[in-house]
Design an enzyme around this catalytic site. Structure first.
Site, PDB file in Angstrom:
ATOM      1  N   LEU A  84       0.776  -1.211  -0.181  1.00  0.00           N
ATOM      2  CA  LEU A  84      -0.163   0.020   0.004  1.00  0.00           C
ATOM      3  C   LEU A  84       0.864   1.374  -0.101  1.00  0.00           C
ATOM      4  CD1 LEU A  84      -2.766  -0.789   2.879  1.00  0.00           C
ATOM      5  CD2 LEU A  84      -2.956  -0.997  -0.078  1.00  0.00           C
ATOM      6  N   GLY A  85       1.835   1.305   0.794  1.00  0.00           N
ATOM      7  CA  GLY A  85       2.747   2.396   0.606  1.00  0.00           C
ATOM      8  C   GLY A  85       4.108   2.240   1.576  1.00  0.00           C
ATOM      9  N   GLY A  87       7.807   4.332   3.590  1.00  0.00           N
ATOM     10  CA  GLY A  87       8.239   5.646   4.060  1.00  0.00           C
ATOM     11  C   GLY A  87       9.621   5.422   4.581  1.00  0.00           C
ATOM     12  N   GLY A  88      10.197   6.201   5.185  1.00  0.00           N
ATOM     13  CA  GLY A  88      11.495   5.915   5.503  1.00  0.00           C
ATOM     14  C   GLY A  88      12.053   4.917   6.307  1.00  0.00           C
ATOM     15  N   THR A  92       3.849  -0.565   4.297  1.00  0.00           N
ATOM     16  CA  THR A  92       2.382  -1.153   4.725  1.00  0.00           C
ATOM     17  C   THR A  92       1.688  -2.019   3.617  1.00  0.00           C
ATOM     18  OG1 THR A  92       1.420   0.975   4.004  1.00  0.00           O
ATOM     19  CG2 THR A  92       1.798   0.788   6.209  1.00  0.00           C
ATOM     20  N   LYS A 108       1.857  -3.378   9.123  1.00  0.00           N
ATOM     21  CA  LYS A 108       2.660  -2.350   8.843  1.00  0.00           C
ATOM     22  C   LYS A 108       4.165  -3.228   9.215  1.00  0.00           C
ATOM     23  CE  LYS A 108       3.476   2.652  10.023  1.00  0.00           C
ATOM     24  NZ  LYS A 108       2.932   3.578  10.938  1.00  0.00           N
ATOM     25  N   ASP A 208       1.322  14.957  15.316  1.00  0.00           N
ATOM     26  CA  ASP A 208       1.560  14.932  13.823  1.00  0.00           C
ATOM     27  C   ASP A 208       0.168  15.040  13.177  1.00  0.00           C
ATOM     28  OD1 ASP A 208       3.027  14.973  11.507  1.00  0.00           O
ATOM     29  OD2 ASP A 208       3.355  12.886  11.418  1.00  0.00           O
TER      30      ASP A 208
END
Length: 520
Positions: A84-85, A87-88, A92, A108, A208
């Protein structure tokens, strides 16, 4: 000015959550009981979680990856189906929980071994801790599991059907339609403020808040607050390391980015920054003039957008640079946002925030909640002791000893404490008592009679070197902080011991050690 397409995620943590890429929770067809066909493609294969695998796609019935041989089921139950995605620090995946009739969920994956980056590992683990501590809330993703397997960390949580506010805004910009109007901003504030009140009541600061971390759930339009990866207990000052910032530039206030400090007012600032981003389509980083020390959001709104002086004043107060000049609580914002019947309206919003009545022993805390909501302090105190005896199976014996307290389930402890905190406006509860006791010199696990006697004076159980009689106590809103619940002082029994305070002398360190271990 930079548009919505630019600088959209300047978070130093650089965490793209699954909701930012694809936000969908498979919904059940009421007639056929089958997964919605629009989402079916997300659950028709198995995906290998070996980050070095060249061809991770596999048939849905495969048990091991056909390319690298990696076992496809995590913990023999969770099957990843599609990325799905990323990041650093993490990636996920859409997934299915085979132990729950293939219920959709999200996995995740922390991409580094746990011992490789201590700070990043701490942040990843922290998200699981925060979601677990917050318990169930309709507008927060539900926590399912957190574990380590093959030297990798995993978090499993609820799969949401919806779209982030960032994606909503991007669609409007792309289609050259109207940006958000005043009524929509008011709805967003009224929907999210009670969620912030809930997490702040639990002592948690999100840190955040931004459009990419807010999902509009498809089936009812409610806003869901996501990504608690950098959330922090409000009582703990964040660790600031050289080169490390927590939060997203443009949304996080100066005290958070520069000094690592976060308060409820810090989340309110970020919510204000989110609102001006939606109103202007411009990243808030580019809406502040650092030379003149002022916001330029009003001047950069589209000509088709108009807002009232009232909303303008509210947003400006949310966005004050100095913490002391901002709104300090959700209640203050709601009071200005809904001036008609402001007292009853704000109470409606805040009191309707559900405190999850969770129990490891299937105890029903409904009556305790209702008594506390009515401020029937005496009966609520009795109900608290009754339920605590019930939890430990000691109703017949009629009291709790140190062994019972040491083994008292953390989930039940947390529920009881949260109820007291919420309905007393943080005046009563075991966590309040622990803090006062420590201020008088008490230390968890250490017997200290002098500290306990000072604590007794502090909470109104002891006057002029003498412990009070139970019959002399008054139960009203003028009681000093920490006065309730009385379990420690009268031996936990359903029938109160007349002389208040004596029983607690040998149990106080045990009780507050348990409160400490439960992180209340």
């Amino acid at each position: 000015m930079t548009s919505v397409h630019d600088l959209w995620n300047q978070s130093p943590v650089q965490e793209l959550t699954y909701q930012q890429t694809f936000c969908a929770k498979a919904t059940l067809d009421n007639e056929e009981g089958k997964i919605n066909t629009k989402l079916a493609s997300f659950f028709t294969m198995s995906y290998c979680l070996n980050l070095d695998c060249d061809k991770p796609q596999n048939p849905d019935d495969a048990k091991f990856c056909l390319t690298c041989g990696t076992k496809l089921l995590l913990k023999d139950r969770y099957r990843a189906t599609k990325p799905l995605g990323r990041g650093g620090y993490s990636r996920t995946f859409a997934a299915l929980d085979q132990d729950r009739l293939n219920h959709p969920c999200v996995i995740k994956l922390f991409m580094m071994p746990p011992d490789q980056d201590r700070k990043a590992t701490e942040l990843f683990n922290q998200e699981a801790v925060r979601l677990y501590e917050l318990g169930k809330h309709d507008q927060i993703p539900e926590f399912y599991a957190h574990f380590e397997q093959n030297n990798r960390l995993y978090l499993v949580q609820e799969f949401i059907d919806g779209q982030t506010l960032f994606d909503e805004l991007e669609d409007r910009v792309t289609q050259k339609g109207n940006l958000y109007q005043e009524s929509e901003i008011q709805d967003i504030l009224n929907d999210l403020l009670p969620v912030l009140h809930f997490i702040h009541e639990q002592g948690v600061i999100h840190r955040d808040i931004k459009p990419a971390n807010i999902i509009r759930r498809r089936h009812d339009g409610k806003l869901i607050l996501i990504d608690f990866g950098v959330a922090k207990q409000a009582t703990i000052k964040a660790l600031v390391e050289q080169g490390t910032m927590i939060g997203t530039v443009g949304y996080a206030p100066a005290e958070q980015l520069q000094f690592g400090e976060a308060y409820p007012a810090s989340d309110l600032y970020a919510l204000g920054a989110t609102c001006i981003h939606l109103l202007t389509g411009i990243h808030p980083f580019n809406l502040y003039n650092s030379l003149s020390g002022c916001w330029l959001w009003r001047e950069n709104m589209p000509s088709a957008t108009t807002i009232s002086p009232k909303l303008e004043d509210i947003l400006n107060k949310l966005l004050q640079v100095l913490v002391k000049e901002r709104y300090q609580t959700v209640h203050e914002v709601l009071k200005d946002l809904n001036p008609v019947d402001c007292v009853s309206d704000s109470r409606h919003f805040l009191n309707n925030v559900d405190i999850p009545l969770e129990s490891e022993k299937n105890i029903d805390y409904t009556r305790l909640r209702d008594l506390l909501a009515e401020h029937n302090w005496k009966e609520a105190d009795k109900e608290t002791r009754k339920k605590m005896l019930e939890v430990m199976g000691q109703k017949q014996r009629g009291y709790l000893d140190n062994e019972d307290i040491e083994k008292f389930p953390s989930k039940d402890f947390r529920t009881i404490d949260r109820l007291w905190l919420h309905y007393s406006n943080k005046r009563f509860g075991f966590s309040v008592q622990k803090q006062l006791w420590m201020e008088e010199g008490g230390k968890p696990g250490v017997y200290n009679l002098i500290a306990y006697e000072k604590f007794g004076e502090r909470v109104g159980w002891r006057v002029n070197d003498n412990w009070k009689l139970y019959s002399d106590l008054t139960f009203n809103s003028n009681m000093v902080p920490g006065h309730l619940p009385l379990g420690l002082s009268i031996g936990w029994g359903d029938g109160a011991i007349e002389l208040v305070g004596v029983e607690g002398a040998v149990e106080v360190d045990c009780l507050f050690s348990r409160v400490d271990s439960c992180e209340l």
